[in-house]
Design a protein around this motif. Structure first.
Motif, PDB file in Angstrom:
ATOM      1  N   ALA A 130       0.785  -1.111  -0.159  1.00 27.68           N
ATOM      2  CA  ALA A 130      -0.092  -0.076   0.092  1.00 27.68           C
ATOM      3  C   ALA A 130       0.854   1.202  -0.135  1.00 27.68           C
ATOM      4  O   ALA A 130       1.151   1.891   1.138  1.00 27.68           O
ATOM      5  CB  ALA A 130      -0.900  -0.186   1.209  1.00 27.68           C
ATOM      6  N   VAL A 131       1.385   1.653  -1.186  1.00 28.06           N
ATOM      7  CA  VAL A 131       2.348   2.759  -1.375  1.00 28.06           C
ATOM      8  C   VAL A 131       1.625   4.140  -1.039  1.00 28.06           C
ATOM      9  O   VAL A 131       2.122   4.886  -0.546  1.00 28.06           O
ATOM     10  CB  VAL A 131       2.973   2.652  -2.599  1.00 28.06           C
ATOM     11  N   ASP A 132       0.189   4.048  -1.000  1.00 28.36           N
ATOM     12  CA  ASP A 132      -0.457   5.205  -0.706  1.00 28.36           C
ATOM     13  C   ASP A 132      -0.512   5.422   0.637  1.00 28.36           C
ATOM     14  O   ASP A 132      -0.928   6.673   1.324  1.00 28.36           O
ATOM     15  CB  ASP A 132      -1.781   5.081  -1.346  1.00 28.36           C
ATOM     16  N   SER A 133      -0.138   4.619   1.381  1.00 30.48           N
ATOM     17  CA  SER A 133      -0.236   4.765   2.886  1.00 30.48           C
ATOM     18  C   SER A 133       1.208   5.003   3.699  1.00 30.48           C
ATOM     19  O   SER A 133       1.317   5.042   4.655  1.00 30.48           O
ATOM     20  CB  SER A 133      -0.772   3.560   3.700  1.00 30.48           C
ATOM     21  N   ARG A 182      10.757  12.808  -0.090  1.00 32.09           N
ATOM     22  CA  ARG A 182      11.021  11.602  -0.817  1.00 32.09           C
ATOM     23  C   ARG A 182       9.794  10.734  -1.185  1.00 32.09           C
ATOM     24  O   ARG A 182       9.661  10.256  -2.458  1.00 32.09           O
ATOM     25  CB  ARG A 182      12.167  10.791   0.120  1.00 32.09           C
ATOM     26  N   ILE A 183       8.939  10.586  -0.223  1.00 36.12           N
ATOM     27  CA  ILE A 183       8.003   9.844  -0.496  1.00 36.12           C
ATOM     28  C   ILE A 183       6.898  10.459  -1.432  1.00 36.12           C
ATOM     29  O   ILE A 183       6.396   9.674  -2.172  1.00 36.12           O
ATOM     30  CB  ILE A 183       7.255   9.359   0.939  1.00 36.12           C
ATOM     31  N   ALA A 184       6.743  11.670  -1.517  1.00 40.71           N
ATOM     32  CA  ALA A 184       5.782  12.425  -2.413  1.00 40.71           C
ATOM     33  C   ALA A 184       6.464  12.348  -3.710  1.00 40.71           C
ATOM     34  O   ALA A 184       5.739  11.877  -4.774  1.00 40.71           O
ATOM     35  CB  ALA A 184       5.756  13.934  -2.012  1.00 40.71           C
ATOM     36  N   ASP A 227      -3.417  -0.758  -9.413  1.00 38.44           N
ATOM     37  CA  ASP A 227      -3.207   0.501  -9.235  1.00 38.44           C
ATOM     38  C   ASP A 227      -3.466   0.757  -7.785  1.00 38.44           C
ATOM     39  O   ASP A 227      -4.556   0.397  -7.133  1.00 38.44           O
ATOM     40  CB  ASP A 227      -4.221   1.495  -9.807  1.00 38.44           C
ATOM     41  N   PRO A 228      -2.611   1.168  -6.890  1.00 41.59           N
ATOM     42  CA  PRO A 228      -2.932   1.301  -5.608  1.00 41.59           C
ATOM     43  C   PRO A 228      -3.987   2.039  -4.901  1.00 41.59           C
ATOM     44  O   PRO A 228      -4.661   2.082  -3.907  1.00 41.59           O
ATOM     45  CB  PRO A 228      -1.505   1.567  -4.644  1.00 41.59           C
ATOM     46  N   TRP A 229      -4.122   3.372  -5.872  1.00 36.20           N
ATOM     47  CA  TRP A 229      -5.132   4.385  -5.466  1.00 36.20           C
ATOM     48  C   TRP A 229      -6.484   4.024  -5.780  1.00 36.20           C
ATOM     49  O   TRP A 229      -7.390   4.132  -5.088  1.00 36.20           O
ATOM     50  CB  TRP A 229      -4.733   5.631  -6.104  1.00 36.20           C
ATOM     51  N   ALA A 230      -6.354   3.263  -6.819  1.00 39.90           N
ATOM     52  CA  ALA A 230      -7.876   2.593  -7.116  1.00 39.90           C
ATOM     53  C   ALA A 230      -8.020   1.369  -6.237  1.00 39.90           C
ATOM     54  O   ALA A 230      -9.286   1.188  -6.011  1.00 39.90           O
ATOM     55  CB  ALA A 230      -7.773   1.950  -8.719  1.00 39.90           C
ATOM     56  N   GLU A 231      -7.099   0.618  -5.854  1.00 41.35           N
ATOM     57  CA  GLU A 231      -7.420  -0.388  -4.875  1.00 41.35           C
ATOM     58  C   GLU A 231      -7.600   0.021  -3.738  1.00 41.35           C
ATOM     59  O   GLU A 231      -8.736  -0.539  -2.895  1.00 41.35           O
ATOM     60  CB  GLU A 231      -6.031  -1.323  -4.747  1.00 41.35           C
TER      61      GLU A 231
END
Length: 331
Positions: free
Chosen positions: A75-78, A95-97, A114-118
């Motif tokens: 979950a890269v979005d987290s 760096r994360i951004a 796609d992690p954001w769709a997921e």
């Protein structure tokens, strides 16, 4: 042809896909976002037109315009900066951004998933709503914080089950709840799907204000795990016997075998996954004694090796093949 894999180092499912990718001749880059040694030492984004590049400590370079696919099991979005020092926290946040900005430039048709769709799709109620719109049967359900509403709903059904709404782990050992990272035993209870007798609801003090997810129980004869990979579907069945745990994960003796889904159901499930904005998902179904299928939920990043090995179905190879091919349209 390059493939980017975002997964923990000990992720056996990622390992299985990478094995097939290497056989197919893909150049695979693997990043464990929790392991600094695997992260790029330089993130470069230039434009317009925008181009992204990752440079790694071992001298390798990933040019994003060479990417055929991205296999995401994390979950890269987290991702968040954990350093308490203000300047260090700011640097890590930047760096994360930058890392996520590069990933967001990748066409969503190349992702699995796609992690954001997921993140949006990982909602049981949303999944059920989409399933209903496609003509798939879904058990009646209720989410509420009011005990009276739970009792009223349960009284209108023959039997009910209770299940968690979120995926947050919760484990109880010897009457004490432990953080999942402190769990060093297999002797624990967790919030699996379970039958909920009306007698339990009589004990109102035992019910707090936590939202409860109650669902009408399906008089099932089998649990079906249908794994969707693009336009392909791989189904396995597990016979349910009266007296067995409602949640198949608790039945360690269950026999797993391939299952032939009706073509119409297979088509509906592939459409479901696409409508959720995904290219992969493991859908859980219940088959009742009249041959009727009920959709229970879709595990948007569900594990599959347990069905792949037991039923000899080539899910890992299918994922690798899809990553190597042109991404299909996603609704």
């Amino acid at each position: 042809m390059s493939i980017l894999v975002l997964a923990l180092r000990n992720d056996l499912h990622a390992d299985a896909v990478i094995d097939h990718l290497q056989i197919m001749g893909a150049h695979t880059f693997r990043i464990d976002p929790t392991d600094d040694s695997s992260l790029p030492v330089n993130i470069s984004i230039s434009g317009p037109p925008f181009q992204a590049r990752f440079d790694f400590a071992d001298g390798q370079r990933l040019e994003f315009d060479t990417l055929s696919g991205v296999f995401c099991r994390f979950a890269v979005d987290s991702m968040v900066a954990n350093d308490s020092a203000p300047l260090a926290q700011f640097s890590e946040s930047e760096r994360i951004a930058a890392f996520n900005a590069a990933l967001r430039l990748v066409d969503r048709r190349k992702w699995i998933n796609d992690p954001w769709a997921e993140a949006r799709a990982d909602c049981k109620i949303l999944q059920s709503s989409v399933a209903i719109s496609l003509g798939i049967d879904v058990p009646a359900c209720l989410i509420t914080q009011r005990v009276g509403e739970v009792v009223e709903f349960a009284q209108t059904q023959n039997d009910c089950v209770i299940k968690p709404i979120s995926d947050v782990p919760l484990a109880c050992v010897n009457g004490t709840y432990l953080p999942h990272n402190e769990l060093y035993t297999n002797n624990f209870s967790a919030p699996y799907t379970a039958a909920i007798p009306l007698s339990f609801l009589d004990n109102v003090p035992a019910v707090d204000s936590t939202p409860s997810y109650i669902q009408a129980a399906v008089p099932k004869t089998a649990d079906i795990r249908a794994t969707v990979v693009g336009d392909s579907i791989f189904a396995a069945s597990m016979v349910y016997e009266a007296g067995s745990p409602i949640d198949v994960r608790l039945n360690t003796d269950v026999q797993i075998q391939t299952h032939d889904l009706p073509p119409s159901m297979g088509t509906k499930l592939t459409k479901l996954v696409k409508k959720l904005g995904l290219r992969f998902a493991s859908c859980d179904l219940a088959l009742d004694n009249s041959g009727r299928y009920f959709f229970l939920e879709s595990n948007v990043s569900g594990n599959w090796l347990w069905t792949e090995h037991a039923a000899a179905i080539p899910i890992s190879r299918a994922i690798a093949t899809l990553l190597m091919t042109e991404g299909q349209a996603i609704d």
